[in-house]
Design an enzyme around this catalytic site. Structure first.
Site, PDB file in Angstrom:
ATOM      1  N   HIS A  66     -48.774   9.559 -28.116  1.00 16.08           N
ATOM      2  CA  HIS A  66     -49.692  10.704 -28.227  1.00 16.08           C
ATOM      3  C   HIS A  66     -49.401  11.418 -29.538  1.00 16.08           C
ATOM      4  CE1 HIS A  66     -50.684  15.050 -27.531  1.00 16.08           C
ATOM      5  NE2 HIS A  66     -51.826  14.490 -27.169  1.00 16.08           N
ATOM      6  N   HIS A 113     -53.010  17.197 -36.820  1.00 15.71           N
ATOM      7  CA  HIS A 113     -53.426  17.819 -35.566  1.00 15.71           C
ATOM      8  C   HIS A 113     -54.354  18.969 -35.925  1.00 15.71           C
ATOM      9  CE1 HIS A 113     -52.152  19.459 -31.345  1.00 15.71           C
ATOM     10  NE2 HIS A 113     -53.312  18.848 -31.337  1.00 15.71           N
TER      11      HIS A 113
END
Length: 590
Positions: free
Chosen positions: A152, A198
């Site tokens: 992830h 991100h």
């Protein structure tokens, strides 16, 4: 436990510990000796101590006079360890290797193992490992039949909000055997290139091309089986049609890489959420499964098909060797595993379509809610489709959730923060040590049959686990690492982690003031679903006045455990194998 600076010295097989700067305490360091079970096993199979190749009475034998040759070792491996199929030649190779490591001067005159050689052989985890070290499961079933090692935000070096993005965590994950790498793609400030970061956080970006090259170079360093990610060149696999009726098998995709994401049409039909949310100062970190904009897709196609082939060409060569648009498949067709998030209710999204397979992503909270109310729907969906579970958005410190609930319901991709060290990640490491560490573990049969309660396992199955001893701390740590004033006081905790009925914990007694703790204790764990059970082991050093110190850990899939006396290497908190520390254990299946 005292942590101030201290001194110690070694003198004729003992260690001196300085106490309060006033006087010394001397502790003798005893060499570790074989346990009774080890002696009995040696005498049962060795020649010259009452064994004679398995037909003697070991109770009356003199272990010190015995010798175990290739035929006797072969019998021991077959009858006692359950390693059927071992040949005499293979046994002789093991003997030669043990002698090479232990006897530098007399190695050319030795042809068998004495008791000490045999004991050391049992402690060599590379020669006597606790689980099968190679791929042995059927790899020809569709991808949906396997648990798949999944990362992830694979590019993050630390927390989810402000850490650096880099290709280094991607490389480390690939070297550990991870098969699913997640990259979040965002345009740079000028819109001329693509970064990985991100979104809507303070994480510093890394160029997409750096991550792609890292994947290309390290994708198959630990496993030849396929990966789901983004890459360029001939490694990229994509189907002939836009949708699949069934996923291909791992065996059919050796050394190939796939893309798994939402098709661009879904994104283009929405209202361009990346641009809108990126300009919102109050926006939260980027959500899962966001898809690139149209201009990003065009740039991505260029990277996928031009960058690799042009890497070693000069400018004039690049101008002459253009790839035509007809040769370049549409971006949507490059997606092998079509993904998405629930648009309506999860129950509706999990309705199985006969002629089409796909991937669905749920957060850990959504999985909990869905399994509480519709557990059979989850299992039924994962029999043909792929379910990916990702951490909840509030795990800013890159921690992880408990993976068992996903595995129990057949979820193939339990997406983990590989930089988020902790017990949950130890369980993930343990699961994917199975099947030779290739990153694919075949799901148990009951998860692939119609109906969640159609199990095929014997509910009375038990696994006795015996913890004999430990060794190696004296080589890996300073002699005052655990205690300033005496040798360490080790104990071992043994856990079974699996379906709720199987969860259990046992603990050995504390062995005081000993670098070579001998516990010689056995625990019996009844199991209902051994195929989903993990054996977690943790060694601690007891401290009366402070928190107990960490001494090593490992996690092993129960279904992969090899019977007999085995060497079990331990790992540090980050999951890195410790240089010398290991346990000697025995596993029996009843």
């Amino acid at each position: 436990m005292g942590k101030e600076k201290k001194t110690e010295s070694y003198d004729n097989g003992s260690y001196n510990y300085k106490m309060f700067k006033c006087f010394n305490r001397k502790f003798k360091i005893n060499e570790v000796q074989p346990t009774d079970d080890v002696r009995d096993a040696f005498c049962q199979f060795a020649v010259g101590c009452g064994g004679g190749g398995g037909d003697g009475d070991s109770s009356d034998g003199d272990a010190s006079s015995g010798v175990m040759g290739a035929e006797q070792l072969c019998s021991f491996l077959d009858d006692h360890q359950g390693d059927s199929g071992t040949t005499v030649a293979e046994a002789q190779r093991l003997i030669n290797e043990v002698i090479r490591r232990r006897h530098h001067v007399t190695r050319f005159t030795r042809h068998g193992l004495d008791l000490d050689d045999f004991f050391n052989f049992l402690f060599y985890d590379d020669l006597n490992p606790p689980i099968t070290p190679h791929v042995h499961q059927d790899m020809s079933a569709p991808l949906s039949h396997y648990f798949i090692y999944t990362g992830h935000n694979s590019y993050l070096t630390g927390n989810q909000l402000s850490s650096d993005c880099s290709e280094v965590p991607v490389i480390k994950a690939l070297q550990r055997g991870v098969r699913v790498i997640e990259l979040d793609l965002w345009p740079n400030s000028t819109g001329t290139d693509i970064n990985v970061l991100h979104g809507r956080t303070l994480t510093t970006p890394v160029p997409l091309i750096s991550c792609l090259k890292a994947i290309r170079d390290y994708a198959f360093s630990s496993s030849p089986y396929p990966m789901a990610t983004l890459i360029f060149g001939e490694m990229l696999y994509y189907p002939e049609s836009e949708s699949l009726a069934e996923f291909p098998s791992p065996a059919s995709l050796l050394h190939r890489i796939m893309i798994s994401t939402k098709p661009p049409k879904e994104y283009l039909e929405s209202s361009n959420p990346i641009v809108k949310q990126k300009d919102n100062n109050n926006a939260s970190p980027s959500s899962e499964e966001e898809t690139p904009r149209k201009e990003e897709i065009q740039t991505l196609e260029s990277i996928l098909f031009y960058e690799d082939c042009c890497e070693n060409k000069n400018d004039s060569d690049q101008e002459e060797e253009e790839v035509s648009e007809e040769q370049k498949p549409a971006y949507k067709r490059l997606i092998t595993i079509h993904a998405g998030k629930p648009k309506g209710t999860v129950k509706e999204e999990m309705k199985v379509v006969v002629d089409k397979v796909r991937r669905l992503s749920l957060s850990e909270q959504e999985l909990d809610r869905t399994c509480s109310s519709n557990s059979q729907d989850v299992v039924r969906f994962t029999q043909r489709n792929i379910l990916r579970i990702y951490p909840k958005g509030t795990r800013f410190n890159s921690s992880n959730y408990k993976p068992l609930i996903g595995w129990i319901h057949g979820a193939q991709m339990i997406a983990f923060n590989m930089q988020g060290y902790g017990k949950s990640l130890w369980l993930m490491h343990g699961m994917f040590r199975a099947n030779g560490g290739c990153g694919y573990v075949k799901k148990p049969n009951f998860l692939m049959k119609k109906g969640f309660h159609d199990e095929v396992f014997d509910p009375r199955k038990k696994i006795p686990v015996k913890v004999y001893m430990g060794d190696g701390w004296r080589l890996d740590f300073s002699h005052t690492h655990f205690d300033s004033y005496s040798p360490p006081d080790f104990y071992t905790k043994v856990y079974i982690v699996g379906v709720p009925a199987d969860n259990a914990k046992r603990k050995t007694r504390v062995i005081e003031d000993n670098w070579y703790p001998i516990w010689d204790e056995e625990f019996i764990f009844p199991l209902t679903v051994p195929e989903l059970a993990l054996l977690r082991i943790e060694v601690s050093e007891y401290d009366m006045s402070d928190k107990d110190d960490f001494g090593g850990q490992t996690c092993l899939p129960v279904s992969e455990l090899r019977p007999g006396i085995r060497s079990v290497p331990l790992y540090d908190k980050k999951g890195e194998k410790m240089k010398s520390v290991k346990l000697l254990m025995r596993f029996i299946f009843e």
